[in-house]
Design a protein around this motif. Structure first.
Motif, PDB file in Angstrom:
ATOM      1  N   PHE A   1      23.771  -8.987  -2.700  1.00  0.00           N
ATOM      2  CA  PHE A   1      24.543  -8.060  -2.259  1.00  0.00           C
ATOM      3  C   PHE A   1      24.281  -8.088  -0.554  1.00  0.00           C
ATOM      4  O   PHE A   1      24.490  -6.949   0.114  1.00  0.00           O
ATOM      5  N   ASP A   2      24.060  -9.271  -0.124  1.00  0.00           N
ATOM      6  CA  ASP A   2      24.286  -9.521   1.182  1.00  0.00           C
ATOM      7  C   ASP A   2      25.135 -10.862   1.224  1.00  0.00           C
ATOM      8  O   ASP A   2      26.303 -10.618   1.908  1.00  0.00           O
ATOM      9  N   VAL A   3      24.475 -11.865   1.201  1.00  0.00           N
ATOM     10  CA  VAL A   3      25.237 -13.101   1.643  1.00  0.00           C
ATOM     11  C   VAL A   3      26.561 -13.326   0.589  1.00  0.00           C
ATOM     12  O   VAL A   3      27.892 -13.356   1.118  1.00  0.00           O
ATOM     13  N   PHE A   4      26.246 -12.897  -0.658  1.00  0.00           N
ATOM     14  CA  PHE A   4      27.624 -12.934  -1.444  1.00  0.00           C
ATOM     15  C   PHE A   4      28.445 -12.013  -1.369  1.00  0.00           C
ATOM     16  O   PHE A   4      29.720 -12.204  -1.347  1.00  0.00           O
TER      17      PHE A   4
ATOM     18  N   SER B   1      20.272  -0.775  -0.230  1.00  0.00           N
ATOM     19  CA  SER B   1      20.648  -0.010   0.877  1.00  0.00           C
ATOM     20  C   SER B   1      21.815   0.987   0.572  1.00  0.00           C
ATOM     21  O   SER B   1      22.637   0.378  -0.470  1.00  0.00           O
ATOM     22  N   GLN B   2      22.094   2.171   1.197  1.00  0.00           N
ATOM     23  CA  GLN B   2      23.118   2.856   0.926  1.00  0.00           C
ATOM     24  C   GLN B   2      24.280   2.103   1.364  1.00  0.00           C
ATOM     25  O   GLN B   2      25.556   2.415   0.618  1.00  0.00           O
ATOM     26  N   GLU B   3      24.476   1.331   2.361  1.00  0.00           N
ATOM     27  CA  GLU B   3      25.561   0.455   2.655  1.00  0.00           C
ATOM     28  C   GLU B   3      25.996  -0.534   1.476  1.00  0.00           C
ATOM     29  O   GLU B   3      26.780  -0.760   1.289  1.00  0.00           O
TER      30      GLU B   3
ATOM     31  N   ALA C   1      27.253   1.331  -1.403  1.00  0.00           N
ATOM     32  CA  ALA C   1      28.618   1.852  -1.221  1.00  0.00           C
ATOM     33  C   ALA C   1      29.744   0.890  -1.660  1.00  0.00           C
ATOM     34  O   ALA C   1      30.793   1.341  -2.139  1.00  0.00           O
ATOM     35  N   LYS C   2      29.545  -0.496  -1.603  1.00  0.00           N
ATOM     36  CA  LYS C   2      30.607  -1.325  -1.825  1.00  0.00           C
ATOM     37  C   LYS C   2      30.104  -2.115  -3.519  1.00  0.00           C
ATOM     38  O   LYS C   2      30.814  -3.048  -3.503  1.00  0.00           O
ATOM     39  N   SER C   3      29.112  -1.546  -4.244  1.00  0.00           N
ATOM     40  CA  SER C   3      28.947  -1.840  -5.463  1.00  0.00           C
ATOM     41  C   SER C   3      29.502  -1.364  -6.614  1.00  0.00           C
ATOM     42  O   SER C   3      29.538  -0.232  -6.580  1.00  0.00           O
TER      43      SER C   3
ATOM     44  N   ILE D   1      15.873   4.148  -0.770  1.00  0.00           N
ATOM     45  CA  ILE D   1      17.360   4.162  -1.182  1.00  0.00           C
ATOM     46  C   ILE D   1      17.956   5.532  -0.652  1.00  0.00           C
ATOM     47  O   ILE D   1      18.917   5.644   0.116  1.00  0.00           O
ATOM     48  N   ARG D   2      17.197   6.465  -1.001  1.00  0.00           N
ATOM     49  CA  ARG D   2      17.669   7.817  -0.680  1.00  0.00           C
ATOM     50  C   ARG D   2      16.911   8.393   0.568  1.00  0.00           C
ATOM     51  O   ARG D   2      15.699   8.923   0.669  1.00  0.00           O
ATOM     52  N   LYS D   3      17.382   7.708   1.821  1.00  0.00           N
ATOM     53  CA  LYS D   3      16.741   8.114   3.198  1.00  0.00           C
ATOM     54  C   LYS D   3      16.618   9.554   3.312  1.00  0.00           C
ATOM     55  O   LYS D   3      15.735  10.000   4.067  1.00  0.00           O
ATOM     56  N   ASP D   4      17.536  10.364   2.666  1.00  0.00           N
ATOM     57  CA  ASP D   4      17.493  11.813   2.875  1.00  0.00           C
ATOM     58  C   ASP D   4      16.333  12.264   2.196  1.00  0.00           C
ATOM     59  O   ASP D   4      15.738  13.709   2.544  1.00  0.00           O
ATOM     60  N   LEU D   5      15.401  11.404   1.196  1.00  0.00           N
ATOM     61  CA  LEU D   5      14.364  12.041   0.540  1.00  0.00           C
ATOM     62  C   LEU D   5      13.085  11.602   0.999  1.00  0.00           C
ATOM     63  O   LEU D   5      11.823  11.425   0.417  1.00  0.00           O
ATOM     64  N   ALA D   6      13.167  10.414   2.227  1.00  0.00           N
ATOM     65  CA  ALA D   6      11.992   9.823   2.747  1.00  0.00           C
ATOM     66  C   ALA D   6      10.925  10.725   3.278  1.00  0.00           C
ATOM     67  O   ALA D   6      11.274  11.853   3.808  1.00  0.00           O
ATOM     68  N   LEU D   7       9.666  10.519   2.789  1.00  0.00           N
ATOM     69  CA  LEU D   7       8.687  11.460   3.556  1.00  0.00           C
ATOM     70  C   LEU D   7       8.083  11.318   4.794  1.00  0.00           C
ATOM     71  O   LEU D   7       8.206  10.190   5.328  1.00  0.00           O
ATOM     72  N   ALA D   8       7.959  12.367   5.429  1.00  0.00           N
ATOM     73  CA  ALA D   8       7.328  12.398   6.726  1.00  0.00           C
ATOM     74  C   ALA D   8       5.871  12.340   6.798  1.00  0.00           C
ATOM     75  O   ALA D   8       5.281  12.506   5.608  1.00  0.00           O
TER      76      ALA D   8
END
Length: 395
Positions: free
Chosen positions: A106-109, A160-162, A165-167, A327-334
Motif C-alpha cells: 500500500f505504499d511502493v506498489f 492510513s486514511q490516505e 481511500a485508494k484501496s 486509522i481513525r484519527k478522529d478517535l485518537a486519545l488525548a
C-alpha cells in the motif's frame, strides 16, 4: 470506467478479487510483485515465485486483463528484511506481514499503480472498507472480513486514511469456500491452490537460517525458572499512580541466571521469541518448556514448564507514542483519556477486553484477563465491534 490495479499474487484470493472487479465494470490491470531473489533460505519449493507469477499470468490471460511483473526486491530488502534483522538483533519479534502491507503493497506498489493511471489498488484480503461522514469529512473505516475464520484486518492495522481511500477489498464480504467456488466456476488455475504460508512474499523460510545471513550464531544457556519462584509473588504497591502501576504491570521481569537451573544451550537468543515452544531441543522435562523471556544483552533464554507458567502472563502492555497509529484519527486519545476496546496482540487471537490509557509519552493497554506471551515488536490492534480503530508496536 475506473481503473484498478490488482496485486495478483498467484493465489485464489487475488484471482477472484480481479474477476469480481471486472464483473463490477472496472478496468482491471494485474500486477505481480517480485520481492525476493535469494532461494537459499527458503524451504525448497515452498515459495517458488516463478510458479506464482506464472499462475498470476494464466489468471490474467483467462480474464483477458493486461498483466505485468514489477520487481520490488530492493525496496523489500530495505524496508522489510533489514527491518526484521534489526528488530531480531534488538531481541524483538517483528511482524513482516503487517509491515509488508504498510511499506510495500500500500505504499511502493500503490505508487506504481497510481503512476499507471489507476484510481484504486485492490488486494485479496479478507476485510471490508466502508465510509462515513465525520464533521463534513469522509472517513474510511477498516472492518473485519465477513468470514470470521479468515478475517485479515489485523494485517492492515497500520494503514492510513490516505491508503484506505485508494484501496478496494473485493472479497471482504465472501467466505473462503465461496471464493474457491467462484474460482472453480470460472475455471481459474488457482481454484484449488493451497494458501501460501510463511513470510509475506518470501514463503516458508527457516527463520534461524534466514537470520544467520546477518546475525551470527552465539552460544548461550537456557535457564528454567520454577513457577513458584518468589519473583511471581512480589507484592504490588498500592500507592502507585495509574501510570506507574501500568508501567509496573507492563515491564519485563528482571530475571537473572542464578534464579534457575541450566537445562540446555542455544545458538543465539536473538533467534527466539517469547511464548515459543519448538526448537529448544531440551529433553527430559515432565512438561513442555516455553520461552518466558529472552535477553540479547546476556544472550540468555529463560523458560518455564507448561503453557500456564506465570512467567508467560502479563496484565498490561506499553506502546511508545512514536509507534502508535490511529486509522481513525478522529478517535485518537488525548493525554489523560481512557477508553474500552477489544484488542488482539497477534493474528487470529480472539479479541480481548481491555482499557486503553493515553499518557504524555505512551499508551498503555490494560487487559481484563492476563495475556499469554505479549511479545515486543509485535502489533497490538484495537477494535470497536468489527472496526479496526488503531494499532501500535508493543514496546
Amino acid at each position: 470506467m475506473k481503473r484498478v490495479v490488482v496485486g495478483l499474487s498467484g493465489g485464489v484470493d487475488s484471482s477472484v478479487a480481479a474477476y469480481m472487479l471486472q464483473q463490477q465494470g472496472y478496468e482491471v490491470i494485474g500486477l505481480f510483485m517480485k520481492n525476493w531473489h535469494d532461494d537459499t533460505v527458503t524451504i525448497s519449493n515452498e515459495c517458488p515465485w516463478l510458479e506464482d507469477s506464472n499462475d498470476a499470468l494464466l489468471v490474467a490471460e483467462k480474464l483477458g486483463i493486461p498483466f505485468q511483473t514489477v520487481d520490488l526486491s530492493e525496496e523489500y530488502k530495505e524496508k522489510i528484511v533489514d527491518y526484521m534483522f534489526n528488530e531480531y538483533e534488538k531481541g524483538r519479534t517483528p511482524n513482516p506481514d503487517v509491515l509488508c502491507n504498510r511499506e510495500i503493497k500500500f505504499d511502493v506498489f500503490m505508487k506504481i499503480a497510481l503512476s499507471l493511471g489507476a484510481d484504486y489498488v485492490a488486494t485479496g484480503h479478507y476485510c471490508r472498507k466502508t465510509e462515513i461522514n465525520v464533521n463534513g469529512e469522509t472517513v474510511y473505516q477498516l472492518k473485519a472480513g465477513a468470514d470470521t475464520n479468515k478475517d485479515q484486518s489485523y494485517f492492515l492495522c497500520q494503514l492510513s486514511q490516505e491508503q484506505l481511500a485508494k484501496s478496494l477489498f473485493p472479497i471482504g464480504e465472501l467466505t473462503k469456500p465461496e471464493v474457491r467456488e467462484i474460482a472453480a466456476q470460472m475455471d481459474l488455475i488457482t481454484a484449488d491452490k493451497k494458501d501460501s504460508q510463511g513470510l509475506c512474499f518470501i514463503g516458508k523460510v527457516r527463520l534461524p537460517e534466514f537470520l544467520q545471513q546477518k546475525l551470527q550464531p552465539k552460544e548461550g544457556v537456557i535457564i528454567q525458572i520454577d513457577k513458584n519462584d518468589p519473583i511471581y509473588t512480589i507484592q504490588k504497591q498500592d500507592d502507585l499512580a495509574l501510570e506507574e502501576a501500568l508501567q509496573a504491570e507492563s515491564q519485563k521481569m528482571p530475571y537473572s541466571p542464578n534464579m534457575g537451573k541450566v537445562v540446555g544451550k542455544h545458538q543465539g537468543a536473538h533467534y527466539f521469541t517469547t511464548g515459543q515452544r519448538k526448537g529448544l531441543n531440551v529433553g527430559g522435562t515432565t512438561d513442555p518448556l516455553f520461552i518466558i523471556a529472552t535477553n540479547v544483552e546476556t544472550n540468555t533464554i529463560y523458560t518455564g514448564l507448561t503453557s500456564q507458567h506465570p512467567g508467560l502472563f502479563k496484565k498490561a502492555l506499553k506502546i511508545e507514542n512514536e509507534e502508535l497509529h490511529w486509522i481513525r484519527k478522529d478517535l485518537a486519545l488525548a493525554n489523560g483519556e481512557s477508553v474500552n476496546y477489544m484488542v488482539r496482540i497477534r493474528y487470529r487471537q480472539p479479541l480481548q477486553r481491555a482499557t486503553l490509557h493515553q499518557f504524555e509519552n505512551a499508551l498503555y493497554i490494560a487487559f481484563d484477563e492476563p495475556q499469554s506471551a505479549i511479545t515486543e515488536g509485535q502489533f497490538a490492534a484495537w477494535y470497536l465491534k468489527d472496526e479496526l480503530i488503531g494499532s501500535g508496536v508493543i514496546s
